[in-house]
Design an enzyme around this catalytic site. Structure first.
Site, mmCIF file in Angstrom:
data_model
loop_
_atom_site.group_PDB
_atom_site.id
_atom_site.type_symbol
_atom_site.label_atom_id
_atom_site.label_comp_id
_atom_site.label_asym_id
_atom_site.label_seq_id
_atom_site.Cartn_x
_atom_site.Cartn_y
_atom_site.Cartn_z
ATOM 1 N N HIS A 103 -2.070 6.820 4.654
ATOM 2 C CA HIS A 103 -0.997 5.957 4.661
ATOM 3 C C HIS A 103 0.438 6.509 4.074
ATOM 4 O O HIS A 103 1.240 5.835 3.392
ATOM 5 C CB HIS A 103 -1.338 4.693 3.809
ATOM 6 C CG HIS A 103 -0.501 3.337 4.573
ATOM 7 N ND1 HIS A 103 -0.710 2.366 3.768
ATOM 8 C CD2 HIS A 103 0.309 3.319 5.638
ATOM 9 C CE1 HIS A 103 0.370 1.447 4.581
ATOM 10 N NE2 HIS A 103 0.821 2.057 5.788
ATOM 11 N N CYS B 37 0.771 -1.343 -0.102
ATOM 12 C CA CYS B 37 -0.016 -0.116 -0.233
ATOM 13 C C CYS B 37 0.894 1.307 -0.259
ATOM 14 O O CYS B 37 0.720 2.082 -0.821
ATOM 15 C CB CYS B 37 -0.709 -0.138 1.234
ATOM 16 S SG CYS B 37 -1.770 -1.692 1.433
HETATM 17 CA CA CA Z 1 -3.249 -2.209 -0.399
#
Ligand code: CA
Length: 467
Positions: free
Chosen positions: A135, A77
């Protein structure tokens, strides 16, 4: 439609690329990126899904172009998102690991040298918003509002509980471990928010509202769903649609995808109702391939999964819509990459990126004006061990700790037949390209999710928030 092709040379850019001025477009379009999280390659209708209908997502492919060879720049990610949002291979600035939940660590995230797509588009007068998962750092200096986004509603860490009753921590100061990043209440800009809906529904609601609120001006919306990333949590109304799926994990996964699909459908409806669909460029993709064991996603017929550099880790569902500009229902099979989205936005808005970028403006390729492949090669570096991959139109090479695999990727997308031993001149040519690319990279700048224990030892005050 009359199109005037211009070649724009961008000083400071490593690439020359074609910008397109669309005579009928008075202004550059609104831009929406819809990013799914850990969605399998084959779990959308436009890539052949049978057990999970995705009529909402499929509208983007029907209205526009399906990129069957669409890639992301990393197999998990955080780094993938760092590449997407900067238009640069994230290894050029050390964002080579999944950042830890470390709200006191200003180095855990995007370096200040990097320009986000939001910051670029703000320069062109766009209203910029991100909904969902960030993130890219949890320190206050890494907040989306500090990285070019006018509006933020979502969470900062790498995943989140979907049911609001599970968000039991008021904010990061109540966190005591890495896993607590999944339990904080959502944030609206700098404020703690009291959400009451299932998270995917909430982000869809906010996306519709963002478009309605900004219909009178150019906008950039980064709709970063955390679905269908773990934890596997779906509400009953979506689960009921999938009683035919017996495996409980797959059933929950299907329900999570279906919730996202409903939201995308609603967003597209809103764009049509407001007559913005002819003036909005929409990208749909996943941030990495499906982690098939974790969330029961399906990357078949691709080999491998999230975290690895077989196709299942990095080739993702990828579709692009711009009604009236891109052809409807077209399939494009040359390799493209998430990094191209930034380059496309820069070309359309005539903004000069601060840093050299790695992507290309996709529009001439997707319209068919430009027939050559968009990229000489695409490249990947792994997070820890000696792990690299390179893809050209014809070939894919994966090198990891002494093993070399070479696939005729056009004919062998399942990566079944390693022809490294009989490749002739193809192998050294790929190795040469890879070696040149590696010269522009820096070592990982921070410890990542896999080094959680090591990080804790080095930072015993990580979760000490006493004033
Ligand atoms: Ca991901």
């Amino acid at each position: 439609m009359k199109k005037l092709l211009l070649t724009i040379s961008l000083a400071g850019s490593c690439l020359l690329y074609n910008g397109i001025l669309y005579a009928q477009q008075q202004t550059a379009p609104n831009i929406i990126i819809i990013l799914a999280d850990d969605l399998g390659y084959s779990d959308v209708g436009f890539n052949g899904s049978k057990d999970i209908p995705t009529p909402g997502i499929d509208r983007i492919a029907k209205n526009g172009v399906t990129c069957t060879n669409g890639y992301v720049s990393f197999a998990v990610c955080g780094p993938s998102r760092a590449g997407l949002i900067t238009g640069r291979y994230q290894d050029r600035f050390g964002f080579s690991r999944n950042p830890l939940y470390a709200p006191k660590d200003s180095t855990m995230g995007l370096p200040s040298s990097e320009q986000t797509m939001a910051a670029l588009l703000k320069g062109a007068g766009y209203r910029t918003g991100i909904l969902g998962k960030w993130h890219l750092g949890t320190h206050p200096s890494q907040h989306p509002n500090r990285k070019g986004f006018d509006e933020f509603y979502g969470f900062l860490d790498g995943g989140h509980h979907y049911f609001p009753e599970l968000l039991v921590l008021r904010d990061h100061t109540e966190s005591r471990s890495q896993n607590d990043g999944y339990k904080t209440k959502l944030i609206r800009n700098q404020q703690v928010a009291e959400e009451t809906e299932y998270l995917t529904d909430a982000f869809s609601r906010e996306a519709v509202q963002f478009v309605k609120s900004n219909a009178q001006q150019p906008f950039f919306l980064y709709l970063a769903y955390n679905a269908p990333h773990t934890p596997m949590q779906a509400s009953e109304n979506y689960l009921q649609r999938f009683s035919h799926i017996k495996d409980p994990k797959r059933r929950t996964y299907a329900a999570m995808v279906s919730a996202m699909d409903d939201g995308i459908n609603a967003l597209l409806n809103t764009l049509e109702e407001l007559k913005l669909d002819d003036n909005t460029l929409i990208f749909f993709l996943s941030d990495n391939g499906g982690p098939t064991n974790d969330n029961a996603s399906n990357n078949k017929p691709l080999r491998g999964a999230k975290g690895g550099y077989y196709e299942g880790g990095i080739r993702v569902p990828f579709a692009v819509q711009w009604k009236g500009v891109l052809p409807a229902g077209k399939v494009y099979d040359m390799p493209v990459i998430s990094l191209d989205i930034f380059a496309t936005a820069a070309a359309l808005t005539k903004q000069q990126p601060i840093n050299p970028i790695d992507g290309v403006n996709l529009l001439p390729y997707l319209t068919g004006t430009e027939k050559s492949p968009p990229h000489k090669a695409l490249y990947w570096r792994g997070p820890r061990k000696e792990l690299y991959a390179i893809r050209t139109v014809e070939d894919k090479l994966i090198i990891q700790e002494g093993s070399t695999e070479l696939f005729d990727i056009r004919m062998d997308k399942e990566e079944k037949n390693n022809r490294a031993g009989s490749a002739g001149a193809a192998l050294p040519a790929l190795e040469q390209l890879l070696a040149a690319w590696k010269k522009g990279l820096v070592p990982p700048a921070f410890l990542g999710l896999l080094e959680n224990e090591e990080y804790n030892k080095l930072h015993p005050d990580r979760f000490n928030f006493k004033k």
